[in-house]
Scaffold this active site. Structure first.
Site, mmCIF file in Angstrom:
data_model
loop_
_atom_site.group_PDB
_atom_site.id
_atom_site.type_symbol
_atom_site.label_atom_id
_atom_site.label_comp_id
_atom_site.label_asym_id
_atom_site.label_seq_id
_atom_site.Cartn_x
_atom_site.Cartn_y
_atom_site.Cartn_z
ATOM 1 N N THR A 197 18.340 -16.662 33.132
ATOM 2 C CA THR A 197 18.416 -15.227 32.870
ATOM 3 C C THR A 197 17.113 -14.677 32.301
ATOM 4 O O THR A 197 16.280 -15.409 31.782
ATOM 5 C CB THR A 197 19.576 -14.906 31.903
ATOM 6 N N ASP A 198 16.979 -13.369 32.399
ATOM 7 C CA ASP A 198 15.801 -12.687 31.868
ATOM 8 C C ASP A 198 16.153 -12.022 30.540
ATOM 9 O O ASP A 198 17.240 -12.242 29.994
ATOM 10 C CB ASP A 198 15.247 -11.683 32.878
ATOM 11 N N ALA A 199 15.252 -11.199 30.033
ATOM 12 C CA ALA A 199 15.457 -10.553 28.736
ATOM 13 C C ALA A 199 16.668 -9.619 28.733
ATOM 14 O O ALA A 199 17.249 -9.362 27.679
ATOM 15 C CB ALA A 199 14.202 -9.785 28.335
ATOM 16 N N ILE A 213 20.433 -10.974 32.664
ATOM 17 C CA ILE A 213 20.869 -11.170 34.046
ATOM 18 C C ILE A 213 19.951 -12.199 34.704
ATOM 19 O O ILE A 213 18.853 -12.471 34.220
ATOM 20 C CB ILE A 213 20.891 -9.844 34.843
#
Length: 167
Positions: free
Chosen positions: A27-29, A32
């Protein structure tokens, strides 16, 4: 404790299905799945498809001096996946040519046991891989055995694949 070979997914009709889970590292910041990680999921799906249908990439390199490389790829991002989602990478043969294979792949939110109508396509990926001669990096025809395996997978799915590979 005995270590087992990791599962390669399974064939369902003319599709290979690889179940995966979204981990924190995917996931990203925003929480997601980072867009590039879908390409990694698709790569895992292609690799496990090859393994399951009997295309031994190590032997292809060792015995023939060939390897597969991505020639082109297009991704259509439709919905996000999130931490802990159960996903499936679904891969289908779209085109088989002398030196290349095109696959249509979908990353979907896994179907629920109670309601199979809940499948949701998150990303649609079209990818063409070519068979390259390692000595000079030029495209070469797939060896007949691998071509026939892909053909059986694309034509009729599991039943003809078993006949073609003797499994």
């Amino acid at each position: 404790m005995t270590l087992e070979t990791p599962p390669s997914g399974y064939l369902e009709g003319d599709e290979h299905v690889l179940p995966i889970r979204v981990y924190y590292e995917d996931t990203d910041a925003a929480g997601i799945v980072y867009y590039a990680n879908y390409l990694k999921f698709a790569e895992r799906g292609r690799t496990e498809l090859l393994r399951l249908i009997g295309v031994d990439q190590t032997a292809l390199r060792r015995d023939h001096g060939f390897a597969f490389a991505v020639r082109d790829c297009a991704a259509d991002y439709r919905q996000p996946a999130r931490l802990d989602d159960a996903l499936q990478v679904r891969s289908r043969l779209a085109e088989l040519r002398g030196a290349s294979v095109r696959l249509d792949q979908r990353v979907v939110r896994a179907r629920g046991v109670a309601d199979e109508a809940t499948e949701q396509t998150l990303v649609q990926i079209g990818v063409r891989v070519v068979c390259l001669r390692l000595a000079d990096g030029r495209a070469v025809r797939l060896p007949r055995e691998q071509h026939d395996i892909f053909q059986a997978f694309g034509d009729a799915g599991l039943s003809q694949l078993k006949n073609a590979t003797g499994s």
